[in-house]
Design an enzyme around this catalytic site. Structure first.
Site, PDB file in Angstrom:
ATOM      1  N   GLU A 163      -8.382   6.130   9.893  1.00  0.00           N
ATOM      2  CA  GLU A 163      -8.875   6.933  11.022  1.00  0.00           C
ATOM      3  C   GLU A 163      -7.999   8.165  11.211  1.00  0.00           C
ATOM      4  O   GLU A 163      -8.502   9.263  11.486  1.00  0.00           O
ATOM      5  CB  GLU A 163      -8.883   6.107  12.304  1.00  0.00           C
ATOM      6  CG  GLU A 163      -9.907   4.991  12.327  1.00  0.00           C
ATOM      7  CD  GLU A 163      -9.442   3.667  11.729  1.00  0.00           C
ATOM      8  OE1 GLU A 163     -10.100   2.655  11.985  1.00  0.00           O
ATOM      9  OE2 GLU A 163      -8.429   3.640  10.998  1.00  0.00           O
ATOM     10  N   TYR A 185     -15.678  26.127  -0.603  1.00  0.00           N
ATOM     11  CA  TYR A 185     -15.582  24.677  -0.819  1.00  0.00           C
ATOM     12  C   TYR A 185     -14.556  24.284  -1.870  1.00  0.00           C
ATOM     13  O   TYR A 185     -14.010  23.192  -1.813  1.00  0.00           O
ATOM     14  CB  TYR A 185     -16.953  24.052  -1.114  1.00  0.00           C
ATOM     15  CG  TYR A 185     -17.729  24.678  -2.240  1.00  0.00           C
ATOM     16  CD1 TYR A 185     -17.445  24.384  -3.567  1.00  0.00           C
ATOM     17  CD2 TYR A 185     -18.779  25.542  -1.961  1.00  0.00           C
ATOM     18  CE1 TYR A 185     -18.179  24.946  -4.590  1.00  0.00           C
ATOM     19  CE2 TYR A 185     -19.518  26.102  -2.978  1.00  0.00           C
ATOM     20  CZ  TYR A 185     -19.223  25.801  -4.299  1.00  0.00           C
ATOM     21  OH  TYR A 185     -19.951  26.357  -5.307  1.00  0.00           O
ATOM     22  N   LYS A 228     -12.024   3.627   1.345  1.00  0.00           N
ATOM     23  CA  LYS A 228     -10.846   2.905   0.869  1.00  0.00           C
ATOM     24  C   LYS A 228     -11.342   1.720   0.038  1.00  0.00           C
ATOM     25  O   LYS A 228     -11.368   0.578   0.495  1.00  0.00           O
ATOM     26  CB  LYS A 228      -9.996   2.448   2.058  1.00  0.00           C
ATOM     27  CG  LYS A 228      -8.636   1.904   1.682  1.00  0.00           C
ATOM     28  CD  LYS A 228      -7.806   1.622   2.934  1.00  0.00           C
ATOM     29  CE  LYS A 228      -6.444   1.080   2.568  1.00  0.00           C
ATOM     30  NZ  LYS A 228      -5.629   0.804   3.758  1.00  0.00           N
ATOM     31  N   GLU A 257       0.825  -1.205   0.000  1.00  0.00           N
ATOM     32  CA  GLU A 257       0.000   0.000   0.000  1.00  0.00           C
ATOM     33  C   GLU A 257       0.862   1.260   0.000  1.00  0.00           C
ATOM     34  O   GLU A 257       0.543   2.247  -0.663  1.00  0.00           O
ATOM     35  CB  GLU A 257      -0.909   0.023   1.229  1.00  0.00           C
ATOM     36  CG  GLU A 257      -1.941  -1.075   1.257  1.00  0.00           C
ATOM     37  CD  GLU A 257      -2.767  -1.038   2.517  1.00  0.00           C
ATOM     38  OE1 GLU A 257      -3.955  -0.695   2.415  1.00  0.00           O
ATOM     39  OE2 GLU A 257      -2.214  -1.334   3.604  1.00  0.00           O
TER      40      GLU A 257
END
Length: 119
Positions: A73, A53, A98, A21
């Site tokens: 997290e 934004y 993910k 990863e």
């Protein structure tokens, strides 16, 4: 509280606990709900009195593409912290997707959702 919502912000990042990863990277998708009072901006038609934004989207994708972390997290927390730096934003809900997580069974998505406010 009013809400400004951004859905499907995408960037390539190198987050995760596995070496593959970190080396290969993968696409992460983020949804945001910014909680704020939009009345001051609407009353004066003033961008400086709300959450820009477009700028928030750029900041979030830079965090996704930035320094790797092990956990989504942690990535969600970094994104929440950045959103709360905008003066108009009182609370934020961050969902990190993910979709290419290294799971050995069929699945559609993995998400972590956090809700943070000003301390």
């Amino acid at each position: 509280m009013d809400r400004v919502t951004l859905r499907g912000l995408r960037a390539r990042g190198h987050h995760g606990v596995f070496e593959r990863e970190r080396v290969e990277g993968q696409t992460f998708v983020v949804d945001l709900v910014l909680h704020l009072d939009t009345r001051p901006a609407a009353a004066g038609d003033d961008l400086t009195r709300t959450a820009h934004y477009g700028l928030v989207a750029e900041e979030v994708t830079a965090i996704i593409a930035g320094e790797p972390v092990d956990l989504i997290e942690t990535l969600a927390q970094r994104i929440a912290d950045q959103c709360l730096k905008h003066e108009a934003v009182e609370e934020v809900e961050v969902t990190v997707h993910k979709p290419d997580a290294p799971i050995t069974v069929p699945f559609d998505d993995v998400t972590v959702t956090i809700h943070r406010g000003r301390a």
